[in-house]
Design a protein around this motif. Structure first.
Motif, mmCIF file in Angstrom:
data_model
loop_
_atom_site.group_PDB
_atom_site.id
_atom_site.type_symbol
_atom_site.label_atom_id
_atom_site.label_comp_id
_atom_site.label_asym_id
_atom_site.label_seq_id
_atom_site.Cartn_x
_atom_site.Cartn_y
_atom_site.Cartn_z
ATOM 1 N N GLY A 1 0.778 -1.215 0.000
ATOM 2 C CA GLY A 1 0.000 0.000 0.000
ATOM 3 C C GLY A 1 0.815 1.273 0.000
ATOM 4 O O GLY A 1 0.258 2.351 0.149
ATOM 5 N N LEU A 2 2.126 1.189 -0.206
ATOM 6 C CA LEU A 2 2.951 2.391 -0.153
ATOM 7 C C LEU A 2 2.569 3.378 -1.246
ATOM 8 O O LEU A 2 2.555 4.574 -1.029
ATOM 9 C CB LEU A 2 4.431 2.035 -0.246
ATOM 10 N N PHE A 3 2.235 2.882 -2.443
ATOM 11 C CA PHE A 3 1.851 3.766 -3.541
ATOM 12 C C PHE A 3 0.353 3.773 -3.770
ATOM 13 O O PHE A 3 -0.123 4.308 -4.761
ATOM 14 C CB PHE A 3 2.577 3.358 -4.824
ATOM 15 N N GLY A 4 -0.411 3.176 -2.914
ATOM 16 C CA GLY A 4 -1.868 3.163 -2.987
ATOM 17 C C GLY A 4 -2.410 3.310 -1.585
ATOM 18 O O GLY A 4 -1.702 3.698 -0.664
ATOM 19 N N THR A 5 -3.665 2.996 -1.434
ATOM 20 C CA THR A 5 -4.283 3.077 -0.121
ATOM 21 C C THR A 5 -3.706 2.005 0.795
ATOM 22 O O THR A 5 -3.497 0.875 0.376
ATOM 23 C CB THR A 5 -5.812 2.884 -0.246
ATOM 24 N N SER A 6 -3.454 2.371 2.040
ATOM 25 C CA SER A 6 -3.013 1.388 3.032
ATOM 26 C C SER A 6 -3.719 1.663 4.353
ATOM 27 O O SER A 6 -4.202 2.775 4.583
ATOM 28 C CB SER A 6 -1.497 1.404 3.208
ATOM 29 N N TRP A 7 -3.790 0.641 5.165
ATOM 30 C CA TRP A 7 -4.458 0.721 6.455
ATOM 31 C C TRP A 7 -3.583 0.082 7.525
ATOM 32 O O TRP A 7 -2.876 -0.886 7.254
ATOM 33 C CB TRP A 7 -5.782 -0.035 6.417
ATOM 34 N N ASP A 8 -3.664 0.599 8.745
ATOM 35 C CA ASP A 8 -3.038 -0.032 9.899
ATOM 36 C C ASP A 8 -4.075 -0.947 10.519
ATOM 37 O O ASP A 8 -5.113 -0.480 11.003
ATOM 38 C CB ASP A 8 -2.572 1.019 10.911
ATOM 39 N N VAL A 9 -3.817 -2.244 10.489
ATOM 40 C CA VAL A 9 -4.758 -3.247 10.996
ATOM 41 C C VAL A 9 -4.182 -3.877 12.252
ATOM 42 O O VAL A 9 -3.029 -4.303 12.268
ATOM 43 C CB VAL A 9 -5.040 -4.333 9.939
ATOM 44 N N LYS A 10 -5.007 -3.924 13.295
ATOM 45 C CA LYS A 10 -4.618 -4.593 14.538
ATOM 46 C C LYS A 10 -5.659 -5.661 14.852
ATOM 47 O O LYS A 10 -6.853 -5.390 14.864
ATOM 48 C CB LYS A 10 -4.549 -3.606 15.699
ATOM 49 N N MET A 11 -5.199 -6.880 15.082
ATOM 50 C CA MET A 11 -6.057 -7.998 15.487
ATOM 51 C C MET A 11 -5.818 -8.263 16.956
ATOM 52 O O MET A 11 -4.692 -8.184 17.425
ATOM 53 C CB MET A 11 -5.728 -9.242 14.677
ATOM 54 N N GLU A 12 -6.880 -8.630 17.650
ATOM 55 C CA GLU A 12 -6.781 -8.820 19.094
ATOM 56 C C GLU A 12 -7.693 -9.978 19.513
ATOM 57 O O GLU A 12 -8.809 -10.099 19.009
ATOM 58 C CB GLU A 12 -7.231 -7.514 19.748
ATOM 59 N N VAL A 13 -7.204 -10.798 20.420
ATOM 60 C CA VAL A 13 -8.006 -11.860 21.028
ATOM 61 C C VAL A 13 -7.831 -11.766 22.534
ATOM 62 O O VAL A 13 -6.702 -11.702 23.031
ATOM 63 C CB VAL A 13 -7.601 -13.270 20.534
ATOM 64 N N THR A 14 -8.950 -11.735 23.251
ATOM 65 C CA THR A 14 -8.923 -11.744 24.711
ATOM 66 C C THR A 14 -9.780 -12.905 25.190
ATOM 67 O O THR A 14 -10.647 -13.389 24.464
ATOM 68 C CB THR A 14 -9.462 -10.419 25.303
ATOM 69 N N GLY A 15 -9.541 -13.335 26.406
ATOM 70 C CA GLY A 15 -10.335 -14.429 26.945
ATOM 71 C C GLY A 15 -9.748 -14.979 28.223
ATOM 72 O O GLY A 15 -8.702 -14.522 28.694
ATOM 73 N N PRO A 16 -10.409 -16.006 28.765
ATOM 74 C CA PRO A 16 -10.029 -16.527 30.072
ATOM 75 C C PRO A 16 -8.905 -17.561 30.074
ATOM 76 O O PRO A 16 -8.352 -17.853 31.134
ATOM 77 C CB PRO A 16 -11.326 -17.179 30.557
ATOM 78 N N ALA A 17 -8.570 -18.111 28.895
ATOM 79 C CA ALA A 17 -7.597 -19.210 28.897
ATOM 80 C C ALA A 17 -6.771 -19.209 27.619
ATOM 81 O O ALA A 17 -7.188 -18.644 26.602
ATOM 82 C CB ALA A 17 -8.342 -20.547 29.021
ATOM 83 N N ALA A 18 -5.626 -19.854 27.658
ATOM 84 C CA ALA A 18 -4.787 -20.013 26.468
ATOM 85 C C ALA A 18 -5.571 -20.756 25.395
ATOM 86 O O ALA A 18 -6.410 -21.600 25.703
ATOM 87 C CB ALA A 18 -3.511 -20.774 26.821
ATOM 88 N N THR A 19 -5.309 -20.415 24.139
ATOM 89 C CA THR A 19 -6.067 -21.021 23.049
ATOM 90 C C THR A 19 -5.262 -21.014 21.756
ATOM 91 O O THR A 19 -4.219 -20.373 21.675
ATOM 92 C CB THR A 19 -7.411 -20.269 22.865
ATOM 93 N N ASN A 20 -5.751 -21.744 20.760
ATOM 94 C CA ASN A 20 -5.124 -21.791 19.437
ATOM 95 C C ASN A 20 -5.725 -20.699 18.562
ATOM 96 O O ASN A 20 -6.944 -20.588 18.455
ATOM 97 C CB ASN A 20 -5.345 -23.148 18.775
ATOM 98 N N ILE A 21 -4.875 -19.918 17.910
ATOM 99 C CA ILE A 21 -5.304 -18.783 17.094
ATOM 100 C C ILE A 21 -4.771 -18.956 15.683
ATOM 101 O O ILE A 21 -3.633 -19.373 15.493
ATOM 102 C CB ILE A 21 -4.764 -17.464 17.692
ATOM 103 N N SER A 22 -5.602 -18.629 14.703
ATOM 104 C CA SER A 22 -5.126 -18.540 13.317
ATOM 105 C C SER A 22 -5.474 -17.148 12.804
ATOM 106 O O SER A 22 -6.500 -16.582 13.176
ATOM 107 C CB SER A 22 -5.734 -19.620 12.438
ATOM 108 N N TYR A 23 -4.600 -16.602 11.954
ATOM 109 C CA TYR A 23 -4.838 -15.259 11.440
ATOM 110 C C TYR A 23 -4.123 -15.064 10.122
ATOM 111 O O TYR A 23 -3.194 -15.797 9.782
ATOM 112 C CB TYR A 23 -4.369 -14.197 12.450
ATOM 113 N N SER A 24 -4.573 -14.071 9.369
ATOM 114 C CA SER A 24 -3.868 -13.666 8.158
ATOM 115 C C SER A 24 -4.188 -12.210 7.857
ATOM 116 O O SER A 24 -5.283 -11.727 8.142
ATOM 117 C CB SER A 24 -4.231 -14.552 6.961
ATOM 118 N N PHE A 25 -3.195 -11.535 7.322
ATOM 119 C CA PHE A 25 -3.343 -10.153 6.877
ATOM 120 C C PHE A 25 -3.471 -10.145 5.360
ATOM 121 O O PHE A 25 -3.038 -11.089 4.685
ATOM 122 C CB PHE A 25 -2.120 -9.324 7.289
#
Length: 123
Positions: free
Chosen positions: A30-54
């Protein structure tokens, strides 16, 4: 006999090729076009398995037995951004912020027990 390519011409071709590669690489984030700052967040009571992609990732990234809270941030170009928690314990929440503003929050698991959030960023 003259060489097929002179030294200045070869140097110019190499420099032009390097510049083209740099431009193509930078437009993907996005340097020469539109770009966004994206933040992903997971909260909860216990450790867990997370998958993500930008946007721009070719495969999901997986984080096993991650203690919470968890977050990742990246500047991205257009495309899909997602985060998910499989077999999410009660109280698990995912959120995606775009340019500092909350865009999506999911507190209830779907019928498969997954809590997931996604956004589709376009120009």
């Amino acid at each position: 006999m003259q060489p097929l390519y002179s030294r200045p011409r070869v140097t110019s071709l190499v420099a032009a090729g390097a510049a083209a590669v740099a431009v193509v690489s930078l437009t993907g984030c996005g340097l020469f076009g539109t770009s966004w700052d994206v933040k992903m967040e997971v909260t909860g009571p216990a450790a867990t398995n997370i998958s993500y992609s930008f946007a721009g990732d070719t495969t999901d990234k997986r984080v096993g037995e991650q203690s919470l809270p968890w977050s990742r941030a990246q500047n991205v170009g257009f495309g899909f951004d997602q985060v998910g928690v499989g077999h999410a314990p009660a109280g698990t929440v995912c959120r995606i912020y775009v340019d500092g503003k909350l865009k999506v929050e999911q507190k209830k698991p779907d019928s498969h027990g997954t809590v997931s959030c996604f956004v589709n960023l376009q120009d």
